[in-house]
Scaffold this active site. Sequence first.
Site: not given
Ligand code: DSN
Length: 418
Positions: A58, A60, A204, A230, A233, A239
Amino acid sequence: MCESEAGRAALRALDPQVAEAVAAEARRQQQHLGLIASENHCGAAIREATGSVLTDKYAEGYPDERYYGGCEVVDVVERLAAQRARQLFDAEHANVQPHAGSQANMAVYIAMLRPGAKVLGMSLAHGGHLTHGHSRNFSGQIYEVVSYGIEQGTGLIDYDQVHRMALQQNPALIIAGASSYSRTIDFEAFNDIAQEVGAYLMADIAHIAGLVAAGVHPSPLPHADFVTGTTHKTLRGPRGAFVLCRQEFAGRIDSAVMPGVQGGPFMHAIAAKAVAFGQAMRPEFKQYQQQVVATSRAMARVMIERGLPVVSGGTDTHMFLVDLTGNGMSGREALHLLAAANITVNKNTIPNDPRKPTETSGIRIGTPAITTRGLREEECRKIAHWIADILTARDPEEEAGALRPRVLEMCEAHPIPD
Ligand code: DSN
Protein backbone atom coordinates in the site's frame (compact mmCIF):
# COMPACT_ATOMS: atom_id res chain seq x y z
CA MET A 1 12.60 -23.63 -11.98
CA CYS A 2 12.22 -19.97 -12.82
CA GLU A 3 9.93 -17.67 -10.79
CA SER A 4 7.04 -17.77 -13.28
CA GLU A 5 7.14 -21.58 -13.52
CA ALA A 6 7.10 -21.73 -9.71
CA GLY A 7 4.17 -19.32 -9.74
CA ARG A 8 2.26 -21.43 -12.24
CA ALA A 9 2.87 -24.56 -10.19
CA ALA A 10 1.69 -22.79 -7.02
CA LEU A 11 -1.49 -21.60 -8.76
CA ARG A 12 -2.18 -25.09 -10.11
CA ALA A 13 -1.78 -26.51 -6.62
CA LEU A 14 -3.90 -23.89 -4.84
CA ASP A 15 -6.61 -23.28 -7.42
CA PRO A 16 -6.67 -25.63 -10.40
CA GLN A 17 -9.81 -24.00 -11.83
CA VAL A 18 -8.28 -20.55 -12.11
CA ALA A 19 -4.97 -22.07 -13.25
CA GLU A 20 -6.82 -23.85 -16.05
CA ALA A 21 -8.64 -20.66 -17.04
CA VAL A 22 -5.32 -18.79 -17.26
CA ALA A 23 -3.78 -21.58 -19.32
CA ALA A 24 -6.86 -21.67 -21.55
CA GLU A 25 -6.62 -17.94 -22.18
CA ALA A 26 -2.94 -18.29 -23.08
CA ARG A 27 -3.90 -21.00 -25.59
CA ARG A 28 -6.79 -18.91 -26.93
CA GLN A 29 -4.48 -15.95 -27.53
CA GLN A 30 -1.93 -18.17 -29.33
CA GLN A 31 -4.60 -19.75 -31.53
CA HIS A 32 -6.51 -16.61 -32.51
CA LEU A 33 -5.59 -13.57 -34.55
CA GLY A 34 -6.41 -10.68 -32.23
CA LEU A 35 -7.59 -7.67 -34.21
CA ILE A 36 -9.09 -5.67 -31.35
CA ALA A 37 -7.57 -2.21 -31.75
CA SER A 38 -7.28 -1.59 -28.00
CA GLU A 39 -5.47 -4.86 -27.23
CA ASN A 40 -1.86 -5.95 -27.50
CA HIS A 41 0.51 -8.63 -26.17
CA CYS A 42 2.72 -7.00 -23.55
CA GLY A 43 5.49 -9.58 -23.13
CA ALA A 44 7.07 -11.46 -20.24
CA ALA A 45 9.05 -8.55 -18.71
CA ILE A 46 5.91 -6.47 -18.28
CA ARG A 47 3.99 -9.47 -16.90
CA GLU A 48 6.83 -10.22 -14.48
CA ALA A 49 6.64 -6.70 -13.03
CA THR A 50 2.83 -6.83 -12.97
CA GLY A 51 2.89 -10.15 -11.13
CA SER A 52 5.58 -9.10 -8.66
CA VAL A 53 5.57 -8.65 -4.87
CA LEU A 54 4.84 -4.97 -5.41
CA THR A 55 1.19 -5.97 -5.56
CA ASP A 56 1.37 -6.40 -1.75
CA LYS A 57 2.34 -2.82 -0.98
CA TYR A 58 0.00 0.00 0.00
CA ALA A 59 1.39 3.41 -0.87
CA GLU A 60 -1.34 6.04 -0.73
CA GLY A 61 0.16 9.40 -1.51
CA TYR A 62 3.16 10.21 -3.70
CA PRO A 63 6.92 9.53 -3.39
CA ASP A 64 8.27 10.97 -0.10
CA GLU A 65 4.72 11.89 0.96
CA ARG A 66 3.08 8.55 1.71
CA TYR A 67 0.58 7.71 4.40
CA TYR A 68 2.20 4.29 4.90
CA GLY A 69 5.61 3.17 6.08
CA GLY A 70 7.89 0.91 4.07
CA CYS A 71 7.46 2.85 0.82
CA GLU A 72 11.14 3.52 0.18
CA VAL A 73 11.33 0.90 -2.59
CA VAL A 74 8.04 1.69 -4.29
CA ASP A 75 9.02 5.37 -4.21
CA VAL A 76 11.97 4.48 -6.44
CA VAL A 77 9.62 2.64 -8.79
CA GLU A 78 7.09 5.47 -9.04
CA ARG A 79 9.79 8.09 -9.55
CA LEU A 80 11.26 5.99 -12.36
CA ALA A 81 7.89 5.59 -14.05
CA ALA A 82 7.03 9.30 -13.80
CA GLN A 83 10.47 10.43 -14.94
CA ARG A 84 10.34 8.09 -17.96
CA ALA A 85 6.81 9.20 -18.87
CA ARG A 86 7.93 12.84 -18.77
CA GLN A 87 10.95 12.07 -20.92
CA LEU A 88 9.04 9.91 -23.40
CA PHE A 89 6.31 12.47 -24.04
CA ASP A 90 8.35 15.60 -23.28
CA ALA A 91 5.95 16.61 -20.50
CA GLU A 92 6.57 18.78 -17.45
CA HIS A 93 4.56 16.58 -15.09
CA ALA A 94 3.35 12.97 -15.18
CA ASN A 95 0.96 11.22 -12.82
CA VAL A 96 1.32 7.48 -13.37
CA GLN A 97 -1.21 6.28 -10.79
CA PRO A 98 -4.53 6.07 -12.73
CA HIS A 99 -5.68 2.47 -12.87
CA ALA A 100 -7.33 2.95 -16.27
CA GLY A 101 -8.09 5.54 -18.90
CA SER A 102 -11.48 6.33 -17.37
CA GLN A 103 -9.87 7.27 -14.05
CA ALA A 104 -7.26 9.40 -15.83
CA ASN A 105 -10.02 11.31 -17.63
CA MET A 106 -12.07 11.56 -14.46
CA ALA A 107 -9.09 13.08 -12.65
CA VAL A 108 -8.86 15.90 -15.21
CA TYR A 109 -12.58 16.63 -14.89
CA ILE A 110 -12.38 16.62 -11.09
CA ALA A 111 -9.24 18.76 -11.04
CA MET A 112 -10.45 21.44 -13.41
CA LEU A 113 -14.27 21.56 -13.50
CA ARG A 114 -17.15 22.21 -11.15
CA PRO A 115 -20.16 19.87 -11.45
CA GLY A 116 -22.41 21.21 -14.21
CA ALA A 117 -19.54 22.74 -16.18
CA LYS A 118 -19.83 22.51 -19.94
CA VAL A 119 -17.66 20.01 -21.83
CA LEU A 120 -17.30 19.62 -25.61
CA GLY A 121 -16.26 16.10 -26.60
CA MET A 122 -16.56 13.70 -29.51
CA SER A 123 -19.77 11.72 -29.48
CA LEU A 124 -19.39 8.01 -28.72
CA ALA A 125 -21.47 7.24 -31.78
CA HIS A 126 -18.90 9.02 -33.98
CA GLY A 127 -15.81 7.47 -32.38
CA GLY A 128 -15.43 9.18 -28.98
CA HIS A 129 -15.24 7.42 -25.63
CA LEU A 130 -17.79 6.86 -22.86
CA THR A 131 -15.87 9.32 -20.66
CA HIS A 132 -16.16 12.04 -23.28
CA GLY A 133 -19.71 12.74 -22.16
CA HIS A 134 -21.91 9.69 -22.71
CA SER A 135 -25.23 10.08 -20.89
CA ARG A 136 -24.75 6.88 -18.86
CA ASN A 137 -21.18 7.70 -17.86
CA PHE A 138 -20.15 9.97 -14.94
CA SER A 139 -19.02 12.53 -17.54
CA GLY A 140 -22.50 12.89 -19.01
CA GLN A 141 -24.22 12.78 -15.63
CA ILE A 142 -22.12 15.28 -13.66
CA TYR A 143 -21.25 17.70 -16.47
CA GLU A 144 -23.22 19.39 -19.21
CA VAL A 145 -21.92 17.79 -22.36
CA VAL A 146 -22.22 18.87 -25.95
CA SER A 147 -20.82 16.64 -28.66
CA TYR A 148 -19.16 17.08 -32.01
CA GLY A 149 -18.80 14.38 -34.63
CA ILE A 150 -17.37 13.61 -38.00
CA GLU A 151 -18.30 15.06 -41.37
CA GLN A 152 -20.69 12.76 -43.21
CA GLY A 153 -19.01 12.93 -46.62
CA THR A 154 -15.39 12.58 -45.58
CA GLY A 155 -15.56 10.64 -42.32
CA LEU A 156 -13.11 13.17 -40.86
CA ILE A 157 -13.51 15.21 -37.67
CA ASP A 158 -15.53 18.27 -38.57
CA TYR A 159 -13.22 20.99 -37.23
CA ASP A 160 -15.62 23.69 -38.46
CA GLN A 161 -18.33 22.12 -36.34
CA VAL A 162 -16.00 21.96 -33.34
CA HIS A 163 -15.20 25.65 -33.85
CA ARG A 164 -18.84 26.65 -34.30
CA MET A 165 -19.98 24.68 -31.26
CA ALA A 166 -17.15 26.03 -29.12
CA LEU A 167 -18.16 29.61 -30.00
CA GLN A 168 -21.85 28.90 -29.38
CA GLN A 169 -21.50 26.79 -26.24
CA ASN A 170 -18.48 28.31 -24.54
CA PRO A 171 -17.29 25.05 -22.93
CA ALA A 172 -14.88 24.99 -20.01
CA LEU A 173 -13.14 21.90 -21.41
CA ILE A 174 -12.71 20.57 -24.94
CA ILE A 175 -11.69 16.95 -25.46
CA ALA A 176 -9.68 15.83 -28.48
CA GLY A 177 -9.27 12.09 -28.82
CA ALA A 178 -11.15 8.98 -29.82
CA SER A 179 -11.61 5.25 -29.49
CA SER A 180 -12.53 4.52 -33.06
CA TYR A 181 -11.21 7.22 -35.35
CA SER A 182 -8.57 6.17 -37.85
CA ARG A 183 -7.18 9.50 -38.97
CA THR A 184 -4.54 11.89 -37.64
CA ILE A 185 -6.00 14.23 -35.02
CA ASP A 186 -5.02 17.86 -35.47
CA PHE A 187 -4.27 18.80 -31.86
CA GLU A 188 -3.00 22.21 -32.93
CA ALA A 189 -6.36 23.04 -34.53
CA PHE A 190 -8.13 21.92 -31.34
CA ASN A 191 -5.81 24.14 -29.31
CA ASP A 192 -6.52 27.17 -31.53
CA ILE A 193 -10.24 26.66 -30.89
CA ALA A 194 -9.76 26.13 -27.15
CA GLN A 195 -7.61 29.26 -26.89
CA GLU A 196 -10.17 31.32 -28.79
CA VAL A 197 -12.97 30.42 -26.38
CA GLY A 198 -10.85 30.25 -23.22
CA ALA A 199 -11.40 26.50 -22.68
CA TYR A 200 -8.95 23.95 -21.35
CA LEU A 201 -7.92 21.32 -23.88
CA MET A 202 -7.60 17.66 -22.89
CA ALA A 203 -6.10 15.24 -25.42
CA ASP A 204 -7.08 11.64 -24.77
CA ILE A 205 -4.39 9.58 -26.49
CA ALA A 206 -5.44 6.25 -24.93
CA HIS A 207 -5.43 4.54 -28.32
CA ILE A 208 -2.52 6.29 -29.99
CA ALA A 209 -0.10 6.63 -27.03
CA GLY A 210 2.40 4.25 -28.65
CA LEU A 211 2.20 6.04 -31.99
CA VAL A 212 2.70 9.40 -30.28
CA ALA A 213 5.61 8.08 -28.18
CA ALA A 214 7.30 6.86 -31.36
CA GLY A 215 6.63 10.06 -33.33
CA VAL A 216 4.36 8.19 -35.75
CA HIS A 217 1.38 10.42 -34.83
CA PRO A 218 1.89 14.13 -34.02
CA SER A 219 2.10 14.76 -30.28
CA PRO A 220 -0.58 16.73 -28.46
CA LEU A 221 2.22 18.30 -26.41
CA PRO A 222 2.62 21.26 -26.11
CA HIS A 223 -0.85 22.03 -27.55
CA ALA A 224 -3.01 20.38 -24.91
CA ASP A 225 -3.25 21.47 -21.26
CA PHE A 226 -3.82 17.84 -20.23
CA VAL A 227 -2.93 14.60 -21.95
CA THR A 228 -4.41 11.33 -20.74
CA GLY A 229 -3.42 7.94 -22.07
CA THR A 230 -3.42 4.23 -21.42
CA THR A 231 -0.38 1.98 -21.27
CA HIS A 232 -1.80 -1.29 -22.59
CA LYS A 233 -2.96 -0.47 -26.12
CA THR A 234 -0.46 0.66 -28.77
CA LEU A 235 2.01 1.44 -25.96
CA ARG A 236 2.22 -2.34 -25.31
CA GLY A 237 2.58 -2.10 -21.54
CA PRO A 238 0.48 -3.25 -18.59
CA ARG A 239 -3.20 -2.42 -18.08
CA GLY A 240 -3.15 1.16 -16.75
CA ALA A 241 -3.08 4.87 -17.50
CA PHE A 242 -1.39 8.22 -16.90
CA VAL A 243 -2.01 11.98 -16.97
CA LEU A 244 0.47 14.53 -18.32
CA CYS A 245 0.27 18.28 -17.72
CA ARG A 246 2.27 21.42 -17.20
CA GLN A 247 3.84 22.00 -13.78
CA GLU A 248 1.26 24.70 -13.00
CA PHE A 249 -1.49 22.03 -12.86
CA ALA A 250 0.58 19.27 -11.22
CA GLY A 251 -0.80 19.74 -7.69
CA ARG A 252 -4.42 19.83 -8.85
CA ILE A 253 -4.03 16.72 -11.01
CA ASP A 254 -2.20 14.79 -8.29
CA SER A 255 -4.82 15.51 -5.66
CA ALA A 256 -7.61 14.75 -8.14
CA VAL A 257 -6.10 11.29 -8.80
CA MET A 258 -5.56 10.65 -5.05
CA PRO A 259 -7.66 11.27 -2.96
CA GLY A 260 -10.12 12.61 -5.58
CA VAL A 261 -10.68 9.48 -7.64
CA GLN A 262 -8.52 6.66 -6.29
CA GLY A 263 -7.03 5.38 -3.05
CA GLY A 264 -3.93 3.21 -3.06
CA PRO A 265 -1.97 3.10 -6.30
CA PHE A 266 -1.21 -0.29 -7.86
CA MET A 267 2.55 -0.31 -7.42
CA HIS A 268 2.96 -3.54 -9.42
CA ALA A 269 1.23 -1.84 -12.37
CA ILE A 270 3.35 1.30 -11.91
CA ALA A 271 6.53 -0.81 -12.03
CA ALA A 272 5.31 -2.36 -15.27
CA LYS A 273 4.45 1.10 -16.64
CA ALA A 274 8.06 2.14 -15.92
CA VAL A 275 9.24 -0.85 -17.97
CA ALA A 276 6.84 0.03 -20.80
CA PHE A 277 7.92 3.69 -20.91
CA GLY A 278 11.56 2.57 -20.99
CA GLN A 279 10.83 0.09 -23.76
CA ALA A 280 9.06 2.79 -25.78
CA MET A 281 12.27 4.86 -25.89
CA ARG A 282 14.12 2.15 -27.80
CA PRO A 283 14.64 2.46 -31.58
CA GLU A 284 12.92 -0.89 -32.21
CA PHE A 285 9.73 0.49 -30.66
CA LYS A 286 9.59 3.20 -33.33
CA GLN A 287 10.00 0.52 -36.01
CA TYR A 288 7.22 -1.49 -34.38
CA GLN A 289 4.83 1.49 -34.42
CA GLN A 290 5.66 2.26 -38.06
CA GLN A 291 4.92 -1.37 -38.86
CA VAL A 292 1.61 -1.22 -36.95
CA VAL A 293 0.45 1.63 -39.21
CA ALA A 294 1.81 -0.03 -42.37
CA THR A 295 -0.09 -3.25 -41.64
CA SER A 296 -3.25 -1.32 -40.78
CA ARG A 297 -3.05 0.56 -44.09
CA ALA A 298 -2.42 -2.66 -46.02
CA MET A 299 -5.50 -4.30 -44.49
CA ALA A 300 -7.73 -1.26 -45.02
CA ARG A 301 -6.76 -1.17 -48.71
CA VAL A 302 -7.76 -4.81 -49.19
CA MET A 303 -11.14 -4.17 -47.52
CA ILE A 304 -11.84 -1.31 -49.91
CA GLU A 305 -10.69 -3.35 -52.95
CA ARG A 306 -13.04 -6.12 -51.84
CA GLY A 307 -16.02 -3.75 -51.71
CA LEU A 308 -16.16 -3.35 -47.93
CA PRO A 309 -16.02 0.41 -47.31
CA VAL A 310 -13.71 1.78 -44.64
CA VAL A 311 -14.94 4.87 -42.75
CA SER A 312 -12.97 7.93 -43.99
CA GLY A 313 -11.60 5.81 -46.86
CA GLY A 314 -8.50 4.58 -45.04
CA THR A 315 -6.31 4.98 -42.00
CA ASP A 316 -3.30 6.87 -40.65
CA THR A 317 -3.19 4.81 -37.47
CA HIS A 318 -3.32 1.35 -35.93
CA MET A 319 -7.03 0.83 -36.71
CA PHE A 320 -9.95 1.37 -39.03
CA LEU A 321 -13.70 0.83 -39.15
CA VAL A 322 -15.35 -1.39 -41.73
CA ASP A 323 -18.83 -0.24 -42.77
CA LEU A 324 -21.06 -3.29 -43.30
CA THR A 325 -24.25 -1.46 -44.27
CA GLY A 326 -23.75 -2.40 -47.93
CA ASN A 327 -23.71 -6.15 -47.40
CA GLY A 328 -26.55 -6.09 -44.90
CA MET A 329 -24.70 -7.92 -42.13
CA SER A 330 -24.60 -6.47 -38.62
CA GLY A 331 -21.37 -5.98 -36.67
CA ARG A 332 -22.59 -8.55 -34.18
CA GLU A 333 -23.06 -11.17 -36.91
CA ALA A 334 -19.66 -10.36 -38.41
CA LEU A 335 -17.98 -10.70 -35.01
CA HIS A 336 -19.44 -14.19 -34.51
CA LEU A 337 -18.64 -15.36 -38.04
CA LEU A 338 -15.04 -14.20 -37.79
CA ALA A 339 -14.76 -15.79 -34.34
CA ALA A 340 -15.62 -19.11 -35.98
CA ALA A 341 -12.46 -18.69 -38.05
CA ASN A 342 -10.41 -17.77 -34.92
CA ILE A 343 -10.27 -14.09 -35.93
CA THR A 344 -11.18 -11.76 -33.05
CA VAL A 345 -12.70 -8.31 -33.68
CA ASN A 346 -15.20 -6.08 -31.90
CA LYS A 347 -18.50 -4.89 -33.26
CA ASN A 348 -18.53 -1.12 -33.54
CA THR A 349 -21.03 1.54 -34.43
CA ILE A 350 -20.25 3.49 -37.56
CA PRO A 351 -21.08 7.21 -37.68
CA ASN A 352 -24.86 7.73 -37.94
CA ASP A 353 -25.37 4.00 -37.46
CA PRO A 354 -28.98 2.95 -38.03
CA ARG A 355 -28.50 -0.07 -35.73
CA LYS A 356 -28.40 -0.20 -31.92
CA PRO A 357 -24.97 -0.20 -30.20
CA THR A 358 -25.52 -3.86 -29.28
CA GLU A 359 -25.96 -4.75 -33.00
CA THR A 360 -23.98 -2.09 -34.92
CA SER A 361 -23.29 -1.85 -38.63
CA GLY A 362 -19.53 -2.06 -38.40
CA ILE A 363 -16.50 -3.83 -37.06
CA ARG A 364 -13.28 -2.23 -35.82
CA ILE A 365 -9.99 -3.75 -36.93
CA GLY A 366 -6.67 -2.96 -35.27
CA THR A 367 -3.16 -4.24 -35.89
CA PRO A 368 -1.11 -3.67 -32.67
CA ALA A 369 -1.38 -7.27 -31.48
CA ILE A 370 -0.80 -9.06 -34.79
CA THR A 371 2.18 -6.78 -35.48
CA THR A 372 3.60 -7.74 -32.08
CA ARG A 373 3.49 -11.38 -33.16
CA GLY A 374 5.55 -10.53 -36.22
CA LEU A 375 2.95 -10.36 -38.97
CA ARG A 376 3.85 -8.01 -41.78
CA GLU A 377 1.98 -6.50 -44.75
CA GLU A 378 1.97 -9.70 -46.82
CA GLU A 379 0.37 -11.82 -44.09
CA CYS A 380 -1.97 -9.01 -43.09
CA ARG A 381 -3.25 -8.63 -46.63
CA LYS A 382 -3.95 -12.35 -46.55
CA ILE A 383 -5.89 -11.98 -43.28
CA ALA A 384 -7.86 -9.07 -44.76
CA HIS A 385 -8.78 -11.24 -47.75
CA TRP A 386 -9.92 -14.02 -45.41
CA ILE A 387 -12.12 -11.52 -43.55
CA ALA A 388 -13.58 -10.29 -46.84
CA ASP A 389 -14.06 -13.91 -48.03
CA ILE A 390 -16.12 -14.65 -44.92
CA LEU A 391 -18.13 -11.44 -44.88
CA THR A 392 -19.04 -11.65 -48.58
CA ALA A 393 -19.50 -15.43 -48.89
CA ARG A 394 -22.78 -16.96 -49.96
CA ASP A 395 -22.42 -19.27 -46.97
CA PRO A 396 -20.31 -17.29 -44.46
CA GLU A 397 -20.38 -20.01 -41.79
CA GLU A 398 -19.03 -22.62 -44.18
CA GLU A 399 -16.36 -20.16 -45.36
CA ALA A 400 -15.33 -19.39 -41.77
CA GLY A 401 -15.01 -23.11 -41.01
CA ALA A 402 -12.96 -23.66 -44.15
CA LEU A 403 -10.58 -20.82 -43.32
CA ARG A 404 -10.04 -21.71 -39.67
CA PRO A 405 -7.22 -24.22 -40.34
CA ARG A 406 -5.34 -21.59 -42.35
CA VAL A 407 -5.73 -19.07 -39.52
CA LEU A 408 -4.44 -21.69 -37.07
CA GLU A 409 -1.49 -22.39 -39.35
CA MET A 410 -0.64 -18.68 -39.44
CA CYS A 411 -0.92 -18.42 -35.66
CA GLU A 412 1.38 -21.38 -35.23
CA ALA A 413 3.93 -19.88 -37.60
CA HIS A 414 3.84 -16.60 -35.63
CA PRO A 415 3.67 -17.40 -31.91
CA ILE A 416 3.13 -14.53 -29.49
CA PRO A 417 6.67 -13.55 -28.45
CA ASP A 418 7.74 -13.29 -24.82
N1 DSN B 1 -12.48 -0.22 -24.41
C1 DSN B 1 -11.52 0.60 -25.13
C2 DSN B 1 -11.57 0.35 -26.58
O1 DSN B 1 -11.77 -0.79 -26.96
O2 DSN B 1 -11.39 1.26 -27.37
C3 DSN B 1 -11.67 2.03 -24.82
O3 DSN B 1 -11.64 2.19 -23.46
